[in-house]
Scaffold this motif. Structure first.
Motif, PDB file in Angstrom:
ATOM      1  N   GLY A  83       0.829  -1.205   0.000  1.00  0.00           N
ATOM      2  CA  GLY A  83       0.000   0.000   0.000  1.00  0.00           C
ATOM      3  C   GLY A  83       0.862   1.254   0.000  1.00  0.00           C
ATOM      4  N   ASP A  84       0.392   2.294   0.666  1.00  0.00           N
ATOM      5  CA  ASP A  84       1.107   3.570   0.646  1.00  0.00           C
ATOM      6  C   ASP A  84       1.826   3.875   1.947  1.00  0.00           C
ATOM      7  OD1 ASP A  84       0.333   4.415  -2.020  1.00  0.00           O
ATOM      8  OD2 ASP A  84      -1.687   4.435  -1.221  1.00  0.00           O
ATOM      9  N   PHE A  85       1.337   3.312   3.057  1.00  0.00           N
ATOM     10  CA  PHE A  85       2.005   3.546   4.338  1.00  0.00           C
ATOM     11  C   PHE A  85       1.657   2.412   5.299  1.00  0.00           C
ATOM     12  CE2 PHE A  85      -1.889   4.843   6.489  1.00  0.00           C
ATOM     13  CZ  PHE A  85      -2.657   5.365   5.459  1.00  0.00           C
ATOM     14  N   ILE A  86       2.440   2.297   6.371  1.00  0.00           N
ATOM     15  CA  ILE A  86       2.161   1.269   7.385  1.00  0.00           C
ATOM     16  C   ILE A  86       1.882   1.960   8.699  1.00  0.00           C
ATOM     17  CG2 ILE A  86       3.063  -0.719   8.645  1.00  0.00           C
ATOM     18  CD1 ILE A  86       4.557  -1.591   6.358  1.00  0.00           C
ATOM     19  N   THR A  87       0.807   1.554   9.356  1.00  0.00           N
ATOM     20  CA  THR A  87       0.493   2.139  10.654  1.00  0.00           C
ATOM     21  C   THR A  87       0.925   1.175  11.758  1.00  0.00           C
ATOM     22  OG1 THR A  87      -1.691   1.144  10.545  1.00  0.00           O
ATOM     23  CG2 THR A  87      -1.483   3.404   9.733  1.00  0.00           C
ATOM     24  N   ALA A  88       1.010   1.695  12.975  1.00  0.00           N
ATOM     25  CA  ALA A  88       1.526   0.910  14.097  1.00  0.00           C
ATOM     26  C   ALA A  88       0.810  -0.439  14.299  1.00  0.00           C
ATOM     27  CB  ALA A  88       1.489   1.749  15.372  1.00  0.00           C
ATOM     28  N   PRO A  89      -0.553  -0.471  14.256  1.00  0.00           N
ATOM     29  CA  PRO A  89      -1.197  -1.771  14.471  1.00  0.00           C
ATOM     30  C   PRO A  89      -0.824  -2.795  13.403  1.00  0.00           C
ATOM     31  CG  PRO A  89      -2.852  -0.009  14.344  1.00  0.00           C
ATOM     32  CD  PRO A  89      -1.528   0.609  14.084  1.00  0.00           C
ATOM     33  N   GLU A  90      -0.459  -2.315  12.200  1.00  0.00           N
ATOM     34  CA  GLU A  90      -0.097  -3.222  11.113  1.00  0.00           C
ATOM     35  C   GLU A  90       1.365  -3.657  11.222  1.00  0.00           C
ATOM     36  OE1 GLU A  90      -2.474  -4.243   9.232  1.00  0.00           O
ATOM     37  OE2 GLU A  90      -3.962  -2.750   9.836  1.00  0.00           O
ATOM     38  N   ILE A  91       2.153  -2.942  12.021  1.00  0.00           N
ATOM     39  CA  ILE A  91       3.562  -3.315  12.206  1.00  0.00           C
ATOM     40  C   ILE A  91       3.655  -4.506  13.154  1.00  0.00           C
ATOM     41  CG2 ILE A  91       5.758  -2.564  13.246  1.00  0.00           C
ATOM     42  CD1 ILE A  91       5.122   0.249  12.148  1.00  0.00           C
ATOM     43  N   SER A  92       2.905  -4.437  14.247  1.00  0.00           N
ATOM     44  CA  SER A  92       2.948  -5.538  15.208  1.00  0.00           C
ATOM     45  C   SER A  92       1.690  -5.576  16.068  1.00  0.00           C
ATOM     46  CB  SER A  92       4.169  -5.398  16.120  1.00  0.00           C
ATOM     47  OG  SER A  92       4.057  -6.286  17.222  1.00  0.00           O
ATOM     48  N   GLN A  93       1.276  -6.794  16.404  1.00  0.00           N
ATOM     49  CA  GLN A  93       0.134  -6.997  17.304  1.00  0.00           C
ATOM     50  C   GLN A  93       0.385  -6.391  18.681  1.00  0.00           C
ATOM     51  OE1 GLN A  93       0.925 -11.386  17.254  1.00  0.00           O
ATOM     52  NE2 GLN A  93       0.591 -11.238  19.454  1.00  0.00           N
ATOM     53  N   VAL A  94       1.680  -6.222  19.028  1.00  0.00           N
ATOM     54  CA  VAL A  94       2.018  -5.739  20.375  1.00  0.00           C
ATOM     55  C   VAL A  94       1.457  -4.332  20.606  1.00  0.00           C
ATOM     56  CG1 VAL A  94       3.928  -5.113  21.914  1.00  0.00           C
ATOM     57  CG2 VAL A  94       4.063  -7.194  20.536  1.00  0.00           C
ATOM     58  N   PHE A  95       1.428  -3.514  19.550  1.00  0.00           N
ATOM     59  CA  PHE A  95       0.894  -2.155  19.687  1.00  0.00           C
ATOM     60  C   PHE A  95      -0.544  -2.199  20.207  1.00  0.00           C
ATOM     61  CE2 PHE A  95      -1.335   1.554  17.892  1.00  0.00           C
ATOM     62  CZ  PHE A  95      -0.548   2.576  18.376  1.00  0.00           C
ATOM     63  N   GLY A  96      -1.394  -2.966  19.528  1.00  0.00           N
ATOM     64  CA  GLY A  96      -2.800  -3.056  19.931  1.00  0.00           C
ATOM     65  C   GLY A  96      -2.980  -3.738  21.278  1.00  0.00           C
TER      66      GLY A  96
END
Ligand code: SAH
Length: 350
Positions: A46-59
């Motif tokens: 896509g165009d960018f990555i957000t924190a929840p998509e980087i790792s489950q640990v964020f959520g």
């Protein structure tokens, strides 16, 4: 030329140059050609990555924060668990899973998602495997105890920009020059002059939403967590940006096909939450928030059982979320709570 650009040119020909907030609103939210309606914004492709998509640990860590706040508020039952701009639904899904460590929270949560894109609503439906109610605005979310989260939502809400030239203020607008969409200046009511060339951003659509959140928190009990990139103190500067395939492009390029955002002014957003009646706790950096919530221990636990390749991926994800040169410092976390409650960890009252 994108279909949306054709439409925007038509409007400009009929009505004259267009304010940036209208332009941004069309680029992101036009029902047929808007970015969030048509594109796949998130992830490597896509165009960018957000924190929840980087790792489950964020959520997971946000889920634990919300569930602890709920306990601190006296475990109101039922309560509205609200997310503004849930994207793919990953964050809400991680919140609900991780919050199981606090018995009762997920069971009595009445989930409401504020999302304008039908395409993304479909993805959220798949990701959050339980009944939820969608809204196009926070105004229609029913009253009652509230736990709210917004990650990279406010940066997508349109802003206006003003520029001071030769002691006079102008509003920055989109017009057509040399048969191309270009940013130009339109006469604007007087403001106190600022040193040459200064650009200021006005976030009235964002503060309007934040004020409603503040009012809901005053009616209480409740707590809200806002995560986004931006600055702790209001300051002049042009932060409007368009992104495509992980790189910056001109905001006038390919309208509707690129993401468009601006940095969040946390001082202004906090002011609006407070005007609504909430107690606002000074924002902190995302890296500090995540580490205080147990980032390192959680990643260490996941790494323990992982293969060397996965372990490397985990390490990269941890650095991305909290590293000073990555998201750790640029992103800020702001909490607001119903008046009369103690500050939820790791926030300190001002
Ligand atoms: N929170 C998600 C997605 C961030 S992108 C994540 O972190 O991955 C911004 C999200 O806000 C998208 O879901 C987009 O469709 C939604 N959005 C943008 N403008 C909106 C508006 N005015 N009202 C409601 N949702 C909006």
């Amino acid at each position: 030329m994108t279909k949306l650009e054709g439409l925007i040119r038509e409007i400009i020909r009929c009505e004259g140059p267009m304010r940036l907030d209208r332009y941004m609103g069309l680029c992101l939210g036009h029902p047929e050609f808007g970015y969030y309606m048509t594109q796949e914004p998130f992830g490597e492709a896509g165009d960018f990555i957000t924190a929840p998509e980087i790792s489950q640990v964020f959520g997971e860590l946000i889920g634990i924060w919300l569930a602890s706040a709920w306990t601190m508020l006296g475990s109101p039952s039922p309560f509205r668990l609200v997310e503004l701009g849930p994207g793919r639904g990953t964050l809400m899904s991680d919140i609900l899973r991780a919050s199981r460590v606090v018995p009762g929270f997920a069971a009595v949560a009445d989930v409401h998602l504020v999302e304008t894109s039908p395409r993304l609503r479909e993805m959220q439906k798949t990701a959050v495997s339980r009944p939820v109610t969608w809204h196009t605005t926070i105004e229609t979310v029913p009253e009652g105890p509230l736990l709210l989260v917004a990650n990279e939502f406010f940066d997508a809400i349109p802003i206006r920009q003003f520029e001071c030239r030769g002691g006079h203020w102008f509003e920055r607008v989109i017009g057509i020059t040399d048969d191309r969409l270009q940013i130009g200046l339109a006469e604007s009511p007087a403001r106190p002059p600022m040193p040459g060339g200064a650009v200021i951003e006005i976030d009235e659509a964002r503060t309007a939403i934040a004020k409603v959140v503040g009012e809901r928190l005053r009616a209480g009990p409740g707590a809200a967590l806002v995560v986004d990139y931006g600055h702790l103190k209001s300051a002049p500067g042009d932060t409007l940006q368009a992104m495509r395939r992980h790189g910056f492009v001109a905001v006038t390029e390919a309208p509707g096909d690129c993401d468009m955002t601006s940095h969040v002014d946390f001082e202004s957003l906090g002011g609006a939450l407070a005007r609504g009646g909430a107690t606002v706790l000074p924002a902190i950096e995302q890296g500090d928030f995540l580490r205080a919530m147990g980032l390192e221990a959680r990643f260490a636990k996941l790494s323990h059982a992982a293969s060397p390749t996965v372990r490397q991926q985990l390490q990269r994800a941890e650095e991305r979320l909290a590293g000073a040169d990555q998201m750790g410092k640029l992103f800020k976390v702001l909490a607001a709570i119903a008046p009369g409650y103690p500050s939820p960890y790791p926030f300190e009252s001002s």
